[in-house]
Design a protein around this motif. Structure first.
Motif, short mmCIF file in Angstrom:
data_model
loop_
_atom_site.label_atom_id
_atom_site.label_comp_id
_atom_site.label_asym_id
_atom_site.label_seq_id
_atom_site.Cartn_x
_atom_site.Cartn_y
_atom_site.Cartn_z
N SER A 1 21.41 -5.08 13.61
CA SER A 1 20.32 -6.50 13.36
C SER A 1 19.00 -6.12 13.91
N ILE A 2 19.00 -5.35 15.29
CA ILE A 2 17.54 -5.16 15.57
C ILE A 2 16.92 -4.25 14.83
N PHE A 3 17.61 -3.22 14.38
CA PHE A 3 17.05 -2.18 13.38
C PHE A 3 16.47 -2.82 11.98
N LEU A 4 17.22 -3.76 11.49
CA LEU A 4 16.83 -4.43 10.36
C LEU A 4 15.71 -5.52 10.56
N ARG A 5 15.61 -6.01 11.64
CA ARG A 5 14.73 -6.77 12.14
C ARG A 5 13.28 -6.04 12.13
N LEU A 6 13.33 -4.79 12.76
CA LEU A 6 12.08 -4.26 13.03
C LEU A 6 11.85 -3.57 11.68
N ILE A 7 12.55 -3.17 10.71
CA ILE A 7 12.12 -2.98 9.43
C ILE A 7 11.49 -3.97 8.54
N ILE B 1 14.08 11.65 -1.32
CA ILE B 1 14.65 10.29 -1.50
C ILE B 1 16.02 10.45 -0.57
N ALA B 2 16.39 11.59 0.03
CA ALA B 2 17.81 11.68 0.81
C ALA B 2 17.96 10.52 1.92
N GLU B 3 16.64 10.65 2.79
CA GLU B 3 16.75 9.81 3.89
C GLU B 3 16.63 8.33 3.34
N PRO B 4 15.73 7.84 2.78
CA PRO B 4 15.77 6.43 2.37
C PRO B 4 16.89 5.91 1.61
N ALA B 5 17.62 6.75 0.84
CA ALA B 5 18.96 6.47 0.19
C ALA B 5 19.79 6.28 1.23
N ALA C 1 15.03 -1.90 4.19
CA ALA C 1 15.08 -0.76 5.25
C ALA C 1 14.76 0.53 4.82
N ALA C 2 14.72 0.74 3.16
CA ALA C 2 14.47 2.01 2.58
C ALA C 2 12.88 1.98 2.15
N LEU C 3 12.42 0.89 1.79
CA LEU C 3 11.03 0.61 1.39
C LEU C 3 9.94 1.89 2.11
N PRO C 4 9.78 1.30 3.41
CA PRO C 4 8.70 2.08 4.17
C PRO C 4 8.88 3.64 4.21
N ILE C 5 10.05 4.24 4.49
CA ILE C 5 10.14 5.62 4.63
C ILE C 5 9.87 6.13 3.35
N ALA C 6 10.35 5.45 2.07
CA ALA C 6 10.27 5.88 0.61
C ALA C 6 8.99 6.23 0.35
N MET C 7 8.05 5.09 0.57
CA MET C 7 6.76 5.12 0.41
C MET C 7 6.11 6.38 0.97
N GLU C 8 6.31 6.67 2.30
CA GLU C 8 5.97 7.69 3.25
C GLU C 8 6.24 9.22 2.40
N ASN C 9 7.70 9.24 2.03
CA ASN C 9 8.11 10.32 1.62
C ASN C 9 7.31 10.62 0.21
N MET C 10 7.24 9.62 -0.58
CA MET C 10 6.55 9.99 -1.70
C MET C 10 5.20 10.47 -1.73
N LEU D 1 5.95 1.40 -6.02
CA LEU D 1 7.16 1.13 -5.20
C LEU D 1 7.11 -0.21 -5.00
N PRO D 2 6.29 -0.61 -4.26
CA PRO D 2 6.41 -2.38 -4.00
C PRO D 2 6.73 -3.20 -5.34
N THR D 3 6.05 -2.94 -6.40
CA THR D 3 6.50 -3.66 -7.46
C THR D 3 7.69 -3.56 -8.02
N GLY D 4 7.99 -2.17 -7.92
CA GLY D 4 9.61 -1.69 -8.38
C GLY D 4 10.73 -2.33 -7.51
N TYR D 5 10.27 -2.31 -6.24
CA TYR D 5 11.00 -3.06 -5.07
C TYR D 5 11.61 -4.46 -5.36
N SER D 6 10.59 -5.18 -6.28
CA SER D 6 10.59 -6.64 -6.45
C SER D 6 11.36 -6.62 -8.17
N PHE D 7 10.97 -5.77 -8.85
CA PHE D 7 11.15 -5.89 -10.44
C PHE D 7 12.29 -4.93 -10.86
#
Length: 297
Positions: free
Chosen positions: A8-14, A220-224, A235-244, A258-264
């Motif tokens: 829960s702490i990890f998810l809140r920080l994300i 994508i290995a780490e965010p996946a 939880a995967a979005l920030p590190i996915a953006m950084e890795n891309m 990526l942010p629009t894909g995360y929603s749509f």
């Protein structure tokens, strides 16, 4: 089970990263692009792609569960069969209205990612129309904010192994391995459908655009892994953006797509929803086909 607090702490920080990261990267990607027509063309292409691929994911999930018939083996408890549930329905106008924010602070507090994306896009478009001398201070702020949030992400990711451990430990401790037995067929169906989706949809697209597959898979290995372990795409979005970005994808593309894909374009969720709905219908004794629609009964 008490280890749930670590997850829960990890998810809140994300989650606390999402709003400032989306806002800063979208503003920098759009307002700093310089050519709004090019941004518009990229947006149209992205939305068309999202719509086509998400529809294919829905269809694959639908056909997979109708082939496996996983829900037919489920025996519902008597209490579950007698239980009635009130269903909240939303009209099409309500769904459209909920896309647009009325109070951005409330949208951030409620975690309404799509509303944050809409606000950020409109803010970026407005900022792009402002003369350069007045636009530059806000651009500098957003660029600094984006860099800071990526560093923030790096700090939070140091806690990822502990957070993921806590999340998995709680799930196994709470449910037990035996509880999963009735759902193994459903899970197997879902994963087979996901493999089919990757091989028949995503892989041909990657080959068509000549993406460097090995480099992409490493990115994508780490965010996946994080998304799988925490059951949260947030939880995967920030590190996915950084890795891309580290892979070489231009920041303006990453910060918009990526942010629009995360929603749509949550293809895994789309596939699972169509699969799960038919699974529930099969478990309840209803046999739905493509032409079936909601009726009064």
């Amino acid at each position: 089970m008490k280890l749930q607090v670590l997850g829960s702490i990890f998810l809140r920080l994300i989650k606390v990263i999402i709003a400032p990261l989306l806002f800063s990267t979208l503003v920098v990607g759009i307002a700093g692009h310089g050519d709004l027509k090019k941004v518009g063309r990229m947006g149209i292409k992205a939305l068309v792609y999202f719509e086509i691929v998400s529809t294919l994911a829905l269809l694959i999930g639908f056909f997979a569960i109708n082939i496996s018939r996983a829900g037919e083996g489920v025996r519902l408890p008597q209490s579950a069969q007698q239980q009635t549930t009130s269903v909240v329905t939303h009209s099409a106008s309500d769904l459209i209205l909920n896309i647009f924010p009325e109070n951005i602070a409330k949208s951030v507090a409620d975690g309404e990612v799509l509303q944050i994306v809409i606000f950020s896009i409109l803010f970026a478009l407005a900022l792009a129309m402002v003369p350069e001398p007045k636009r530059r201070p806000l651009m500098n702020f957003c660029e600094s904010l984006a860099e800071t949030m990526f560093k923030f992400t790096n700090i939070v990711m140091l806690f990822a192994p502990i957070g993921v451990f806590g999340a998995i430990a709680y799930t196994v401790g709470h449910m037990g391995l035996g509880v999963l037995t009735p759902l193994l067929k459903l899970l197997a169906t879902m994963y087979v459908a996901l493999v089919v989706f990757v091989l028949l949809v995503l892989l041909p697209i990657a080959l068509f655009i000549r993406a460097p597959l090995r480099k992409f898979l490493r990115a994508i290995a780490e965010p996946a892994t994080i998304a799988f372990a925490t059951a949260s795409s947030e939880a995967a979005l920030p590190i996915a953006m950084e890795n891309m970005e580290a892979m070489g994808v231009p920041r303006e593309t990453v910060s918009f797509v990526l942010p629009t894909g995360y929603s749509f374009n949550l293809d895994g969720s789309s596939l699972y929803q169509s699969l799960a709905i038919i699974f529930i219908a099969q478990a309840a004794g209803f046999h739905l086909i493509v032409g079936d629609r909601k009726s009064d009964g």
